[in-house]
Design a protein around this motif. Sequence first.
Motif, short mmCIF file in Angstrom:
data_model
loop_
_atom_site.label_atom_id
_atom_site.label_comp_id
_atom_site.label_asym_id
_atom_site.label_seq_id
_atom_site.Cartn_x
_atom_site.Cartn_y
_atom_site.Cartn_z
N GLN A 41 -3.16 -8.73 -0.03
CA GLN A 41 -2.86 -7.30 0.07
C GLN A 41 -3.13 -6.75 1.46
O GLN A 41 -2.37 -5.95 1.98
CB GLN A 41 -3.67 -6.53 -0.99
N ARG A 42 -4.23 -7.21 2.07
CA ARG A 42 -4.54 -6.74 3.42
C ARG A 42 -3.48 -7.20 4.41
O ARG A 42 -2.98 -6.43 5.23
CB ARG A 42 -5.92 -7.23 3.84
N GLY A 43 -3.12 -8.48 4.34
CA GLY A 43 -2.13 -9.02 5.27
C GLY A 43 -0.76 -8.40 5.06
O GLY A 43 -0.05 -8.09 6.02
N PHE A 44 -0.36 -8.21 3.80
CA PHE A 44 0.94 -7.62 3.50
C PHE A 44 1.01 -6.20 4.05
O PHE A 44 2.02 -5.80 4.63
CB PHE A 44 1.17 -7.62 1.99
N LYS A 45 -0.07 -5.46 3.88
CA LYS A 45 -0.11 -4.08 4.37
C LYS A 45 0.00 -4.03 5.89
O LYS A 45 0.73 -3.20 6.45
CB LYS A 45 -1.43 -3.43 3.92
N ILE A 46 -0.69 -4.93 6.58
CA ILE A 46 -0.65 -4.95 8.04
C ILE A 46 0.73 -5.34 8.55
O ILE A 46 1.26 -4.74 9.50
CB ILE A 46 -1.72 -5.91 8.60
N LEU A 47 1.35 -6.33 7.91
CA LEU A 47 2.66 -6.81 8.36
C LEU A 47 3.79 -5.83 8.05
O LEU A 47 4.71 -5.68 8.84
CB LEU A 47 2.97 -8.16 7.72
N THR A 48 3.73 -5.18 6.89
CA THR A 48 4.86 -4.37 6.43
C THR A 48 4.59 -2.87 6.45
O THR A 48 5.52 -2.08 6.24
CB THR A 48 5.25 -4.77 5.00
N GLU A 49 3.33 -2.47 6.64
CA GLU A 49 2.91 -1.07 6.63
C GLU A 49 3.11 -0.43 5.26
O GLU A 49 3.30 0.78 5.14
CB GLU A 49 3.64 -0.27 7.71
N MET A 50 3.08 -1.27 4.21
CA MET A 50 3.09 -0.77 2.84
C MET A 50 2.34 -1.76 1.97
O MET A 50 2.15 -2.92 2.34
CB MET A 50 4.52 -0.57 2.33
N THR A 51 1.87 -1.29 0.83
CA THR A 51 1.18 -2.18 -0.09
C THR A 51 2.20 -2.94 -0.94
O THR A 51 3.36 -2.50 -1.05
CB THR A 51 0.24 -1.40 -1.02
N PRO A 52 1.81 -4.06 -1.55
CA PRO A 52 2.73 -4.75 -2.45
C PRO A 52 3.24 -3.85 -3.58
O PRO A 52 4.42 -3.92 -3.94
CB PRO A 52 1.88 -5.91 -2.99
N SER A 53 2.36 -3.02 -4.13
CA SER A 53 2.79 -2.13 -5.22
C SER A 53 3.82 -1.11 -4.74
O SER A 53 4.76 -0.76 -5.47
CB SER A 53 1.59 -1.42 -5.84
N GLU A 78 -16.26 -23.18 6.72
CA GLU A 78 -15.93 -23.11 8.14
C GLU A 78 -15.41 -21.70 8.40
O GLU A 78 -14.52 -21.23 7.69
CB GLU A 78 -14.87 -24.17 8.47
N TRP A 79 -15.96 -21.05 9.41
CA TRP A 79 -15.64 -19.65 9.67
C TRP A 79 -14.95 -19.51 11.03
O TRP A 79 -15.39 -20.09 12.02
CB TRP A 79 -16.89 -18.79 9.68
N ALA A 80 -13.90 -18.70 11.05
CA ALA A 80 -13.29 -18.27 12.31
C ALA A 80 -13.90 -16.91 12.63
O ALA A 80 -13.77 -15.96 11.85
CB ALA A 80 -11.78 -18.17 12.18
N LYS A 81 -14.56 -16.83 13.79
CA LYS A 81 -15.27 -15.61 14.17
C LYS A 81 -14.55 -14.96 15.36
O LYS A 81 -14.50 -15.54 16.44
CB LYS A 81 -16.72 -15.93 14.52
N PHE A 82 -14.01 -13.78 15.12
CA PHE A 82 -13.23 -13.07 16.13
C PHE A 82 -14.07 -11.95 16.75
O PHE A 82 -14.54 -11.07 16.04
CB PHE A 82 -11.97 -12.47 15.50
N LYS A 83 -14.23 -11.98 18.05
CA LYS A 83 -15.04 -10.98 18.74
C LYS A 83 -14.27 -9.68 18.92
O LYS A 83 -13.06 -9.69 19.19
CB LYS A 83 -15.49 -11.51 20.09
N GLN A 143 -10.10 -2.56 13.86
CA GLN A 143 -8.77 -2.50 13.26
C GLN A 143 -7.74 -3.21 14.13
O GLN A 143 -6.83 -3.87 13.62
CB GLN A 143 -8.37 -1.04 13.02
N SER A 144 -7.89 -3.07 15.45
CA SER A 144 -6.97 -3.71 16.38
C SER A 144 -7.04 -5.23 16.27
O SER A 144 -6.02 -5.92 16.21
CB SER A 144 -7.28 -3.28 17.81
N VAL A 145 -8.26 -5.76 16.22
CA VAL A 145 -8.43 -7.21 16.11
C VAL A 145 -7.94 -7.69 14.75
O VAL A 145 -7.29 -8.74 14.65
CB VAL A 145 -9.91 -7.60 16.33
N ASN A 146 -8.22 -6.94 13.70
CA ASN A 146 -7.76 -7.32 12.37
C ASN A 146 -6.24 -7.42 12.32
O ASN A 146 -5.68 -8.34 11.71
CB ASN A 146 -8.26 -6.29 11.35
N THR A 147 -5.56 -6.48 12.97
CA THR A 147 -4.10 -6.50 13.01
C THR A 147 -3.60 -7.73 13.77
O THR A 147 -2.65 -8.39 13.35
CB THR A 147 -3.57 -5.23 13.68
N LYS A 148 -4.25 -8.07 14.87
CA LYS A 148 -3.85 -9.24 15.65
C LYS A 148 -4.04 -10.54 14.86
O LYS A 148 -3.24 -11.47 14.98
CB LYS A 148 -4.65 -9.30 16.95
N ILE A 149 -5.10 -10.60 14.05
CA ILE A 149 -5.34 -11.80 13.24
C ILE A 149 -4.15 -12.06 12.32
O ILE A 149 -3.63 -13.18 12.23
CB ILE A 149 -6.63 -11.65 12.41
#
Length: 300
Positions: A39-51, A234-239, A249-255
């Motif tokens: 849901q988080r990824g779909f929202k970031i990519l499409t600017e809408m929720t799956p619902s 195993e964790w990917a840690k983004f600074k 929010q900016s880093v989350n969008t880039k991920i």
Amino acid sequence: MEWLTAMKKSIAFMDSHLCDDISADDVAAEIFMSPFYFQRGFKILTEMTPSEYIRNRRLYLAALDVLGGKEKVIDIALKYRYETPESFTRAFTRFHGVSPVQLKNSPESLHVFLPLKITISITGGNRMEKLDFAVSPMSGFKVIGFERIFDMKTSYDEIPKFWDEIREKYLGAVWSGKKHLSEIERAVKENGIGEYGVCVDDIGGGKFRYMVAGKYCGGKVQAGMTLFEFPDLEWAKFKCVGPMPKALQSVNTKIFKEWLPGNPDYEMSAGYNIEWYDIPRGSMTDEDYKNAIWIPVKRK
């Protein structure tokens, strides 16, 4: 499953089940992904929720059925999962600007909403900002803190309020150097509660657990607190560096838009997410404030 492939498959699944009773959890299960990350990824990519996507596609197809003139409005309403003609008409009117009956006389009012197509956008140039991250294994560890259940649809607005509430009740007193601490305030100090914001996706139904937490150092778990244990991962840690919440929010969008799509090495492995905060050092509004996003990954 590779990220872009998963997103494309999710859209195809939703479009083939628009007349069925499906939820975001059903779609996430189809693509073998945590509902939280889907849901988080779909929202970031499409600017809408799956619902929202499902609702908009249903209302577009419903309008085509109305213009076709072969079905009654009540049958179309039931076909697209509306319980009553009245609720269908209200949703239809909000989306198209006219009622089903009015659309027949003004077909130009039809709001077209076609299936989404997700593609990779290639960007470049000397000024492109790159993600600063490291991937490393971590043995299982425990966190302790204050937990609340949130709905995915309202979490972006409600979680900051939850932080404000916990900060006012407990964190502020500890960070200000209060000398005589209560038992719960002492637990906050000893376990560094406030260092982590932890998402745990194990509920379903569009909801997830969120903790204002710290790394558990032992001792009594005070009433009102929750203990949670992460497995070996195993964790990917983004600074992140910059004022909150914009930097995070900016880093989350880039991920989700740049790092996961087409990543040749890693994919997400579990329904957890950790926000790390450099608390209480520095102000969250400082330009050089440090924080990070941790996501569990596995090698392909």
